[in-house]
Design an enzyme around this catalytic site. Structure first.
Site, PDB file in Angstrom:
ATOM      1  N   ASP A 249      -9.285   4.960   0.248  1.00 45.84           N
ATOM      2  CA  ASP A 249      -7.859   5.099  -0.022  1.00 45.84           C
ATOM      3  C   ASP A 249      -7.613   6.237  -1.002  1.00 45.84           C
ATOM      4  OD1 ASP A 249      -7.548   2.799   1.479  1.00 45.84           O
ATOM      5  OD2 ASP A 249      -7.377   1.478  -0.273  1.00 45.84           O
ATOM      6  N   VAL A 250      -6.403   6.797  -0.967  1.00 50.31           N
ATOM      7  CA  VAL A 250      -6.020   7.841  -1.916  1.00 50.31           C
ATOM      8  C   VAL A 250      -6.208   7.362  -3.355  1.00 50.31           C
ATOM      9  CG1 VAL A 250      -4.075   9.188  -2.804  1.00 50.31           C
ATOM     10  CG2 VAL A 250      -4.394   8.952  -0.341  1.00 50.31           C
TER      11      VAL A 250
END
Length: 312
Positions: free
Chosen positions: A135-136
């Site tokens: 994930d970012v």
């Protein structure tokens, strides 16, 4: 780009925006934009986009060349392992694995290519070489395939759950057991396209965890291994048992605790990656260290509980 073009006979008597659209092969709305900005006009008289093009008139185009804004580059993204087949990066928080709709920040793929790293063409368009993502808002180790051979073999290893992915996470509250497994299916939450939840209609998901350090009733530091790789799996699973990750506001974290620890994202880091090299078949282990924001939060937590222990 500047040029003159006589009004085509077939477009005489048509609205000017329609004529410009046909002459340039662009949409009518784009043609109207060019007229409004003066990039498409008549040579001898002013004309509105709704004006009628007359015979013998000349259209003057003075088009501004559109330049795409270059993708930001993650200059601080460290490469911790690289050979002719694979590259393992230590992805900072705020960097996406690849470009996607609505994302304007740096990506792992874009940053590697900017450095001249060759990536295999295997994989979905825009996601070439990627067999597992982070994930970012999650930092840590991520593997990207450089060769076609590596892509085929590493995709197989990830699908067969042969790759050992170890994460460290700081979860809220005191976990009752020292080690356990969460096995619960995960699917999209109805309340949001970006959230996931435990649901009977979801895909199977298995998370194993071991306690590393306890901070009273406030938090627990755990080592996590995944059998499956569902989106937001660690975050969803711990939230589902009443222990959301510190700083993870999307899944129920306490904002007061997050502020006290200086956290602006979930406390989660991909700490170690173990895999069989796709070409040599040698068992390969790559490790990382906590980034500054997670290290700081852990230091604050330890200091808080050192004071409690001293008072006790």
């Amino acid at each position: 780009m500047s040029r003159l073009a006589p009004a085509p006979d077939a477009l005489v008597g048509r609205r000017f925006d329609v004529a410009v659209s046909k002459m340039l092969g662009v949409s009518r709305s784009k043609a109207a934009e060019l007229i409004d900005t003066g990039q498409a006009r008549l040579l001898d008289r002013p004309i509105a986009k709704s004006g009628i093009l007359q015979a013998g008139e000349t259209v003057e185009f003075d088009l501004v060349e559109e330049r795409e804004t270059p993708e930001p580059i993650a200059e601080d993204m460290a490469v911790v392992y690289e050979d002719d087949d694979v590259v393992v990066v230590d992805k900072p928080v705020g960097v996406a694995a690849h470009a996607s709709v609505g994302w304007t920040g740096p990506t792992v793929l874009g940053s590697l290519r900017d450095r001249g790293v060759h990536i295999t063409s295997y994989g979905a368009a825009g996601r070439e070489g990627i067999v597992s993502r982070l994930d970012v808002g999650t930092s840590g180790l991520m593997l990207v395939c450089k060769s076609d051979l590596a892509y085929v073999e590493m995709r197989r290893q990830f699908a067969a759950h042969e790759v050992v992915k170890t994460y460290h996470a700081l979860v809220q509250g005191s976990l009752r057991q020292d080690k356990a497994t969460i096995e619960a299916p995960i699917g999209r939450a109805k309340v949001s396209d970006f959230r996931f939840c435990v649901t009977p209609s979801g895909k199977p998901a298995v998370t194993h965890w071991d306690v590393m350090e306890r901070f009273g009733a406030e938090a627990t530091l755990v080592s996590v291994n995944l059998e499956t790789g569902r989106t937001h799996q660690i975050r969803v699973h711990f939230s589902s048992i009443g222990h959301p990750l510190a700083g993870d506001h999307m899944y129920g974290a306490n904002p007061v605790l997050a502020a006290a620890l200086g956290l602006e994202r979930q406390w989660l880091h991909a700490m170690q990656l173990e895999f069989r090299h796709p070409r040599t078949h040698v068992w390969t282990t790559v490790t990382s260290r906590y980034p500054a924001d997670l290290e700081h939060a852990l230091d604050v937590m330890r200091a808080r509980h050192a004071e409690d222990d001293a008072r006790a």
